[in-house]
Design a protein around this motif. Structure first.
Motif, PDB file in Angstrom:
ATOM      1  N   ALA A   1     -14.346  73.794 -23.322  1.00 59.56           N
ATOM      2  CA  ALA A   1     -14.728  72.381 -23.267  1.00 59.56           C
ATOM      3  C   ALA A   1     -14.381  71.750 -21.933  1.00 59.56           C
ATOM      4  CB  ALA A   1     -14.042  71.612 -24.385  1.00 59.56           C
ATOM      5  N   ALA A   2     -13.296  72.215 -21.312  1.00 60.20           N
ATOM      6  CA  ALA A   2     -12.831  71.634 -20.050  1.00 60.20           C
ATOM      7  C   ALA A   2     -11.859  72.598 -19.386  1.00 60.20           C
ATOM      8  CB  ALA A   2     -12.156  70.283 -20.291  1.00 60.20           C
ATOM      9  N   GLY A   3     -11.619  72.361 -18.121  1.00 56.65           N
ATOM     10  CA  GLY A   3     -10.655  73.141 -17.371  1.00 56.65           C
ATOM     11  C   GLY A   3      -9.473  72.281 -16.977  1.00 56.65           C
ATOM     12  N   LEU A   4      -8.294  72.857 -17.050  1.00 56.72           N
ATOM     13  CA  LEU A   4      -7.053  72.174 -16.671  1.00 56.72           C
ATOM     14  C   LEU A   4      -6.657  72.685 -15.285  1.00 56.72           C
ATOM     15  CD1 LEU A   4      -4.701  70.321 -17.674  1.00 56.72           C
ATOM     16  CD2 LEU A   4      -3.613  72.406 -18.520  1.00 56.72           C
ATOM     17  N   LEU A   5      -6.599  71.776 -14.322  1.00 59.70           N
ATOM     18  CA  LEU A   5      -6.420  72.186 -12.930  1.00 59.70           C
ATOM     19  C   LEU A   5      -5.212  71.506 -12.314  1.00 59.70           C
ATOM     20  CD1 LEU A   5      -7.563  73.772 -10.499  1.00 59.70           C
ATOM     21  CD2 LEU A   5      -9.020  71.795 -10.007  1.00 59.70           C
ATOM     22  N   ALA A   6      -4.282  72.323 -11.823  1.00 57.47           N
ATOM     23  CA  ALA A   6      -3.082  71.835 -11.144  1.00 57.47           C
ATOM     24  C   ALA A   6      -3.235  72.012  -9.641  1.00 57.47           C
ATOM     25  CB  ALA A   6      -1.855  72.593 -11.643  1.00 57.47           C
ATOM     26  N   ALA A   7      -2.403  71.300  -8.899  1.00 56.36           N
ATOM     27  CA  ALA A   7      -2.394  71.424  -7.437  1.00 56.36           C
ATOM     28  C   ALA A   7      -1.368  72.490  -7.042  1.00 56.36           C
ATOM     29  CB  ALA A   7      -2.058  70.088  -6.794  1.00 56.36           C
ATOM     30  N   ALA A   8      -1.666  73.732  -7.421  1.00 52.83           N
ATOM     31  CA  ALA A   8      -0.738  74.832  -7.154  1.00 52.83           C
ATOM     32  C   ALA A   8      -0.909  75.318  -5.717  1.00 52.83           C
ATOM     33  CB  ALA A   8      -0.997  75.981  -8.125  1.00 52.83           C
ATOM     34  N   SER A   9       0.205  75.436  -4.997  1.00 50.31           N
ATOM     35  CA  SER A   9       0.133  75.883  -3.610  1.00 50.31           C
ATOM     36  C   SER A   9       1.498  76.339  -3.128  1.00 50.31           C
ATOM     37  CB  SER A   9      -0.364  74.753  -2.700  1.00 50.31           C
ATOM     38  OG  SER A   9      -0.483  75.208  -1.367  1.00 50.31           O
ATOM     39  N   TYR A  10       1.504  77.338  -2.258  1.00 53.18           N
ATOM     40  CA  TYR A  10       2.754  77.759  -1.607  1.00 53.18           C
ATOM     41  C   TYR A  10       3.092  76.786  -0.477  1.00 53.18           C
ATOM     42  CZ  TYR A  10       6.209  80.740   0.679  1.00 53.18           C
ATOM     43  OH  TYR A  10       7.372  81.229   1.238  1.00 53.18           O
ATOM     44  N   THR A  11       2.063  76.386   0.271  1.00 49.43           N
ATOM     45  CA  THR A  11       2.230  75.407   1.343  1.00 49.43           C
ATOM     46  C   THR A  11       2.025  74.005   0.776  1.00 49.43           C
ATOM     47  OG1 THR A  11       1.420  76.976   2.992  1.00 49.43           O
ATOM     48  CG2 THR A  11       1.334  74.631   3.572  1.00 49.43           C
ATOM     49  N   PRO A  12       2.918  73.063   1.054  1.00 54.24           N
ATOM     50  CA  PRO A  12       2.736  71.699   0.529  1.00 54.24           C
ATOM     51  C   PRO A  12       1.375  71.126   0.917  1.00 54.24           C
ATOM     52  CG  PRO A  12       4.937  71.949   1.436  1.00 54.24           C
ATOM     53  CD  PRO A  12       4.188  73.208   1.801  1.00 54.24           C
ATOM     54  N   LEU A  13       0.743  70.468  -0.040  1.00 51.61           N
ATOM     55  CA  LEU A  13      -0.602  69.948   0.154  1.00 51.61           C
ATOM     56  C   LEU A  13      -0.595  68.452   0.428  1.00 51.61           C
ATOM     57  CD1 LEU A  13      -2.363  71.789  -2.819  1.00 51.61           C
ATOM     58  CD2 LEU A  13      -2.458  72.409  -0.388  1.00 51.61           C
ATOM     59  N   THR A  14      -1.598  67.994   1.158  1.00 51.07           N
ATOM     60  CA  THR A  14      -1.809  66.565   1.372  1.00 51.07           C
ATOM     61  C   THR A  14      -2.735  66.030   0.276  1.00 51.07           C
ATOM     62  OG1 THR A  14      -3.806  66.822   2.721  1.00 51.07           O
ATOM     63  CG2 THR A  14      -1.671  66.957   3.862  1.00 51.07           C
ATOM     64  N   ASP A  15      -2.791  64.715   0.143  1.00 49.35           N
ATOM     65  CA  ASP A  15      -3.694  64.110  -0.831  1.00 49.35           C
ATOM     66  C   ASP A  15      -5.147  64.487  -0.563  1.00 49.35           C
ATOM     67  OD1 ASP A  15      -1.482  62.941  -1.949  1.00 49.35           O
ATOM     68  OD2 ASP A  15      -2.247  60.877  -1.834  1.00 49.35           O
ATOM     69  N   ASP A  16      -5.540  64.506   0.696  1.00 46.40           N
ATOM     70  CA  ASP A  16      -6.919  64.846   1.031  1.00 46.40           C
ATOM     71  C   ASP A  16      -7.236  66.298   0.660  1.00 46.40           C
ATOM     72  OD1 ASP A  16      -7.513  62.325   1.961  1.00 46.40           O
ATOM     73  OD2 ASP A  16      -7.181  62.824   4.075  1.00 46.40           O
TER      74      ASP A  16
END
Length: 300
Positions: free
Chosen positions: A100-115
């Motif tokens: 029905a939907a996908g659950l998406l996290a902001a997973a990253s080794y390097t810190p991410l910016t908002d953009d």
């Protein structure tokens, strides 16, 4: 009513030491959720250890779950990955299989910016065509979605919901009110953090994304039902009976505790993926004592 509402139950994903999904054990877990008539299943979330599984095993777990549920309840599936192209592929798999939907996290080794996060999420939504739930989980990703970023993402076609973390229970109502003011009508606002979720539902959140519901769905359903019916006192009464479990979640982590609960309830015997280790016998005895002390209708 929002696209996602009520109780979303997040089970573990039983695997062997090589990361192969144990289909029989997974089906036992999903069967419990069907009997309890949870509102949706949150497959392959953090409790479902999605980040430790290969694309093939994620497809296997989702296929088994969708086959068993047969469209009776929505399945929201984790599609997070370190690379955007990999997340797109996982979301495309999920759409093709019928999630029905996908659950998406902001997973990253390097810190991410908002953009960077905005581009990641909008790309996955656009290229997969799968409805996306924003997964704000700073405890594991170390990235927190700011209000302006959430507002930007909510305007992207295909991004339909957010799974918020909870902090202090007395701050949830103000957080929910502020978020509702900035998000489109019908955008589903939900919360995780089981020990504060009763207050979130009482405050009017759409969804409780629950770890405990993945193994003890009935008692969580009673809290949600009471909150939705406006019976805050009953929701708080039931939640108070779960304080021993919430204390164990905080001490040992909810992930480790639910693995132990699955074994104690004879649902399945599985270990979390290494390097996460099973809890030692002394901790399991504490969990067994807490389980025994729950009201009879809370420990089924």
């Amino acid at each position: 009513m929002a696209f996602l509402s009520g109780l979303s139950a997040f089970p573990i994903t039983p695997t062997n030491r090589d990361g192969r999904v144990d289909s029989v054990a997974l089906r036992r877990l999903i069967a419990r959720l069907g009997i309890a008539q949870v509102d949706s299943i949150g497959l392959l979330g953090s409790t479902g250890t999605y980040i430790y599984l290969s694309r093939e095993q994620r497809r296997r777990a989702l296929s088994e779950t969708l086959d068993q549920t047969a469209g009776q309840m929505p399945v929201v599936v984790g599609v997070g990955a370190l690379r955007t192209d990999e997340a797109v592929g996982l979301a495309q798999d999920a759409k093709a299989l019928g999630a029905a939907a996908g659950l998406l996290a902001a997973a990253s080794y390097t810190p991410l910016t908002d953009d960077e996060v905005f581009d990641h999420f909008s790309t996955v939504a656009r290229e997969s065509g799968l409805p996306i739930v924003v997964y704000d989980n700073p405890g594991t990703t170390h990235f927190h979605f700011s209000p302006p970023l959430v507002s930007r993402l909510a305007k992207v076609a295909g991004i339909v919901a957010i799974k918020n973390p909870t902090d202090k229970s007395d701050a949830i109502k103000n957080h929910l009110t502020a978020q509702r003011r900035t998000l489109p009508e019908g955008f589903s606002i939900g919360y995780s953090g089981d020990w504060n979720a009763a207050e979130a539902m009482i405050a009017g959140a759409d969804t409780w994304y629950s770890v405990l519901a993945g193994i003890l769905p009935e008692v969580c359903m009673t809290i949600v039902t009471a909150a939705q019916q406006g019976d805050a006192a009953e929701a708080r009464r039931i939640n108070a009976a779960l304080v021993p479990i919430w204390s164990l979640f905080k001490e040992f982590s909810s992930l480790r505790v639910v693995y132990a609960l699955a074994e104690l309830l004879d649902v399945c015997s599985a270990e979390p993926p290494r390097p996460i280790l099973p809890l030692p016998p002394a901790a399991k005895r504490q969990i067994a004592a807490a389980l025994k002390g729950l009201p009879s209708d809370a420990s089924r």
